[in-house]
Motif scaffolding. Structure first.
Motif, PDB file in Angstrom:
ATOM      1  N   LYS A  44      48.687  34.606  29.953  1.00 41.01           N
ATOM      2  CA  LYS A  44      48.060  33.749  28.947  1.00 41.01           C
ATOM      3  C   LYS A  44      46.888  34.467  28.265  1.00 41.01           C
ATOM      4  O   LYS A  44      46.308  35.392  28.821  1.00 41.01           O
ATOM      5  CB  LYS A  44      47.630  32.425  29.558  1.00 41.01           C
ATOM      6  CG  LYS A  44      46.555  32.505  30.628  1.00 41.01           C
ATOM      7  CD  LYS A  44      46.297  31.103  31.161  1.00 41.01           C
ATOM      8  CE  LYS A  44      45.338  31.108  32.314  1.00 41.01           C
ATOM      9  NZ  LYS A  44      45.130  29.786  32.872  1.00 41.01           N
ATOM     10  N   ILE A  45      46.585  33.999  27.075  1.00 38.49           N
ATOM     11  CA  ILE A  45      45.484  34.589  26.329  1.00 38.49           C
ATOM     12  C   ILE A  45      44.156  34.211  26.986  1.00 38.49           C
ATOM     13  O   ILE A  45      44.070  33.217  27.716  1.00 38.49           O
ATOM     14  CB  ILE A  45      45.497  34.155  24.838  1.00 38.49           C
ATOM     15  CG1 ILE A  45      45.326  32.640  24.726  1.00 38.49           C
ATOM     16  CG2 ILE A  45      46.759  34.643  24.158  1.00 38.49           C
ATOM     17  CD1 ILE A  45      45.081  32.162  23.315  1.00 38.49           C
ATOM     18  N   CYS A  46      43.141  34.973  26.715  1.00 34.51           N
ATOM     19  CA  CYS A  46      41.835  34.777  27.350  1.00 34.51           C
ATOM     20  C   CYS A  46      41.262  33.385  27.080  1.00 34.51           C
ATOM     21  O   CYS A  46      40.699  32.763  27.974  1.00 34.51           O
ATOM     22  CB  CYS A  46      40.854  35.832  26.859  1.00 34.51           C
ATOM     23  SG  CYS A  46      41.375  37.510  27.274  1.00 34.51           S
ATOM     24  N   CYS A  94      40.422  40.415  29.385  1.00 37.58           N
ATOM     25  CA  CYS A  94      39.611  39.207  29.167  1.00 37.58           C
ATOM     26  C   CYS A  94      38.170  39.430  29.614  1.00 37.58           C
ATOM     27  O   CYS A  94      37.226  39.074  28.902  1.00 37.58           O
ATOM     28  CB  CYS A  94      40.209  38.011  29.906  1.00 37.58           C
ATOM     29  SG  CYS A  94      41.775  37.450  29.214  1.00 37.58           S
ATOM     30  N   TYR A  95      38.000  40.009  30.789  1.00 31.74           N
ATOM     31  CA  TYR A  95      36.645  40.288  31.263  1.00 31.74           C
ATOM     32  C   TYR A  95      35.930  41.251  30.321  1.00 31.74           C
ATOM     33  O   TYR A  95      34.745  41.094  30.036  1.00 31.74           O
ATOM     34  CB  TYR A  95      36.665  40.835  32.690  1.00 31.74           C
ATOM     35  CG  TYR A  95      36.805  39.770  33.741  1.00 31.74           C
ATOM     36  CD1 TYR A  95      35.850  38.758  33.872  1.00 31.74           C
ATOM     37  CD2 TYR A  95      37.886  39.757  34.612  1.00 31.74           C
ATOM     38  CE1 TYR A  95      35.975  37.775  34.834  1.00 31.74           C
ATOM     39  CE2 TYR A  95      38.014  38.773  35.584  1.00 31.74           C
ATOM     40  CZ  TYR A  95      37.048  37.794  35.683  1.00 31.74           C
ATOM     41  OH  TYR A  95      37.167  36.811  36.643  1.00 31.74           O
ATOM     42  N   LEU A  96      36.652  42.233  29.821  1.00 33.43           N
ATOM     43  CA  LEU A  96      36.062  43.184  28.877  1.00 33.43           C
ATOM     44  C   LEU A  96      35.612  42.473  27.603  1.00 33.43           C
ATOM     45  O   LEU A  96      34.495  42.697  27.121  1.00 33.43           O
ATOM     46  CB  LEU A  96      37.077  44.280  28.553  1.00 33.43           C
ATOM     47  CG  LEU A  96      36.653  45.355  27.566  1.00 33.43           C
ATOM     48  CD1 LEU A  96      35.420  46.098  28.059  1.00 33.43           C
ATOM     49  CD2 LEU A  96      37.797  46.333  27.339  1.00 33.43           C
ATOM     50  N   THR A 103      36.805  32.676  31.956  1.00 31.98           N
ATOM     51  CA  THR A 103      36.937  33.317  33.261  1.00 31.98           C
ATOM     52  C   THR A 103      38.393  33.262  33.711  1.00 31.98           C
ATOM     53  O   THR A 103      38.891  32.184  34.049  1.00 31.98           O
ATOM     54  CB  THR A 103      36.024  32.617  34.290  1.00 31.98           C
ATOM     55  OG1 THR A 103      34.690  32.606  33.761  1.00 31.98           O
ATOM     56  CG2 THR A 103      36.030  33.332  35.617  1.00 31.98           C
ATOM     57  N   PRO A 104      39.066  34.416  33.706  1.00 25.70           N
ATOM     58  CA  PRO A 104      40.483  34.450  34.082  1.00 25.70           C
ATOM     59  C   PRO A 104      40.708  33.997  35.525  1.00 25.70           C
ATOM     60  O   PRO A 104      39.874  34.206  36.396  1.00 25.70           O
ATOM     61  CB  PRO A 104      40.862  35.924  33.937  1.00 25.70           C
ATOM     62  CG  PRO A 104      39.827  36.498  33.044  1.00 25.70           C
ATOM     63  CD  PRO A 104      38.578  35.717  33.299  1.00 25.70           C
ATOM     64  N   ASN A 105      41.883  33.398  35.749  1.00 25.67           N
ATOM     65  CA  ASN A 105      42.235  33.013  37.108  1.00 25.67           C
ATOM     66  C   ASN A 105      43.615  33.520  37.521  1.00 25.67           C
ATOM     67  O   ASN A 105      44.071  33.232  38.596  1.00 25.67           O
ATOM     68  CB  ASN A 105      42.147  31.491  37.291  1.00 25.67           C
ATOM     69  CG  ASN A 105      43.010  30.740  36.313  1.00 25.67           C
ATOM     70  OD1 ASN A 105      43.835  31.327  35.624  1.00 25.67           O
ATOM     71  ND2 ASN A 105      42.820  29.437  36.232  1.00 25.67           N
ATOM     72  N   GLU A 106      44.287  34.256  36.659  1.00 24.71           N
ATOM     73  CA  GLU A 106      45.572  34.886  36.999  1.00 24.71           C
ATOM     74  C   GLU A 106      45.286  36.274  37.550  1.00 24.71           C
ATOM     75  O   GLU A 106      45.403  37.274  36.857  1.00 24.71           O
ATOM     76  CB  GLU A 106      46.476  34.980  35.780  1.00 24.71           C
ATOM     77  CG  GLU A 106      46.958  33.650  35.281  1.00 24.71           C
ATOM     78  CD  GLU A 106      47.885  33.796  34.097  1.00 24.71           C
ATOM     79  OE1 GLU A 106      48.058  34.911  33.581  1.00 24.71           O
ATOM     80  OE2 GLU A 106      48.436  32.775  33.687  1.00 24.71           O
ATOM     81  N   ILE A 107      44.921  36.323  38.794  1.00 24.05           N
ATOM     82  CA  ILE A 107      44.407  37.558  39.371  1.00 24.05           C
ATOM     83  C   ILE A 107      45.468  38.661  39.475  1.00 24.05           C
ATOM     84  O   ILE A 107      45.376  39.666  38.807  1.00 24.05           O
ATOM     85  CB  ILE A 107      43.795  37.274  40.756  1.00 24.05           C
ATOM     86  CG1 ILE A 107      42.766  36.180  40.647  1.00 24.05           C
ATOM     87  CG2 ILE A 107      43.264  38.527  41.379  1.00 24.05           C
ATOM     88  CD1 ILE A 107      41.364  36.556  40.506  1.00 24.05           C
ATOM     89  N   GLU A 149      48.979  38.633  39.077  1.00 22.43           N
ATOM     90  CA  GLU A 149      50.143  38.704  38.196  1.00 22.43           C
ATOM     91  C   GLU A 149      49.826  39.414  36.878  1.00 22.43           C
ATOM     92  O   GLU A 149      50.699  40.005  36.268  1.00 22.43           O
ATOM     93  CB  GLU A 149      50.678  37.303  37.864  1.00 22.43           C
ATOM     94  CG  GLU A 149      50.993  36.443  39.048  1.00 22.43           C
ATOM     95  CD  GLU A 149      49.776  35.711  39.595  1.00 22.43           C
ATOM     96  OE1 GLU A 149      48.899  35.303  38.829  1.00 22.43           O
ATOM     97  OE2 GLU A 149      49.714  35.568  40.822  1.00 22.43           O
ATOM     98  N   CYS A 150      48.599  39.310  36.438  1.00 24.51           N
ATOM     99  CA  CYS A 150      48.239  39.801  35.106  1.00 24.51           C
ATOM    100  C   CYS A 150      46.959  40.633  35.160  1.00 24.51           C
ATOM    101  O   CYS A 150      45.994  40.347  34.450  1.00 24.51           O
ATOM    102  CB  CYS A 150      48.066  38.622  34.166  1.00 24.51           C
ATOM    103  SG  CYS A 150      49.604  37.732  33.853  1.00 24.51           S
ATOM    104  N   SER A 151      46.957  41.661  35.969  1.00 21.93           N
ATOM    105  CA  SER A 151      45.741  42.468  36.158  1.00 21.93           C
ATOM    106  C   SER A 151      45.221  43.061  34.854  1.00 21.93           C
ATOM    107  O   SER A 151      44.027  43.005  34.574  1.00 21.93           O
ATOM    108  CB  SER A 151      45.989  43.602  37.152  1.00 21.93           C
ATOM    109  OG  SER A 151      46.263  43.089  38.417  1.00 21.93           O
ATOM    110  N   ARG A 152      46.115  43.636  34.074  1.00 21.35           N
ATOM    111  CA  ARG A 152      45.676  44.270  32.821  1.00 21.35           C
ATOM    112  C   ARG A 152      45.070  43.235  31.879  1.00 21.35           C
ATOM    113  O   ARG A 152      44.010  43.454  31.296  1.00 21.35           O
ATOM    114  CB  ARG A 152      46.842  44.994  32.156  1.00 21.35           C
ATOM    115  CG  ARG A 152      46.418  45.761  30.909  1.00 21.35           C
ATOM    116  CD  ARG A 152      47.616  46.440  30.262  1.00 21.35           C
ATOM    117  NE  ARG A 152      47.243  47.098  29.049  1.00 21.35           N
ATOM    118  CZ  ARG A 152      47.028  48.398  28.919  1.00 21.35           C
ATOM    119  NH1 ARG A 152      47.150  49.183  29.965  1.00 21.35           N
ATOM    120  NH2 ARG A 152      46.688  48.919  27.765  1.00 21.35           N
ATOM    121  N   GLN A 153      45.741  42.095  31.722  1.00 22.90           N
ATOM    122  CA  GLN A 153      45.235  41.041  30.842  1.00 22.90           C
ATOM    123  C   GLN A 153      43.922  40.475  31.378  1.00 22.90           C
ATOM    124  O   GLN A 153      43.010  40.175  30.619  1.00 22.90           O
ATOM    125  CB  GLN A 153      46.270  39.926  30.668  1.00 22.90           C
ATOM    126  CG  GLN A 153      45.835  38.808  29.751  1.00 22.90           C
ATOM    127  CD  GLN A 153      45.610  39.254  28.313  1.00 22.90           C
ATOM    128  OE1 GLN A 153      46.086  40.289  27.882  1.00 22.90           O
ATOM    129  NE2 GLN A 153      44.859  38.467  27.566  1.00 22.90           N
TER     130      GLN A 153
END
Length: 143
Positions: free
Chosen positions: A117-119, A70-72, A56-60, A62-66
């Protein structure tokens, strides 16, 4: 001549400030986001049947595309896990397909960022928390 340079400079600064502070959402993004949130509501119905931990990403911001990537990727994992589950309804599977398609479209509309960062570096959270984080992220993109 000096007046033209001054006007051009002011316009350039305005454009840069708009870009830096988040330009308004494109009409395509405005179309995708409500659909994604609605489809996540369908997945919500099955949150008690899905016992899975997902990155679950937490870099909301700053890194929208990443974050979207990750969610995908985690939606693909989720799809593989539930494809043979008899208690999961067709409606959920259809919503999952729609979510994957729209996350990909939304990801492609966002610019590539630099140092994200990576997923797999994100914390794993149970499915209900994952779903809530994703919903919150998409709602933040609507603002």
């Amino acid at each position: 001549m000096m007046c033209k340079v001054l006007i051009f400079s002011c316009i350039s600064v305005a454009v840069l400030m708009t870009t830096a502070h988040g330009a308004s959402l494109s009409s395509e993004k405005l179309e995708i986001l409500p659909t994604l949130i609605k489809d996540l509501g369908i997945l919500e119905k099955s949150k008690n049947e899905i016992h899975l931990e997902l990155y679950t990403p937490n870099e909301i911001q700053e890194c929208s595309r990443q974050t979207l990537q990750c969610y995908l990727e985690e939606m693909v994992t989720l799809e593989k896990e539930i494809e043979d589950e008899p208690e999961i309804e067709n409606e959920v599977e259809n919503a999952l397909q729609s979510i994957k398609k729209n996350l990909q479209r939304l990801r492609d509309l966002n610019p590539i960022e630099g140092d994200c960062k990576i997923c797999e570096a994100n914390d794993k959270k149970n499915f209900p928390d994952f779903l809530q984080q994703l919903t919150n992220f998409l709602r933040s993109m609507q603002k």
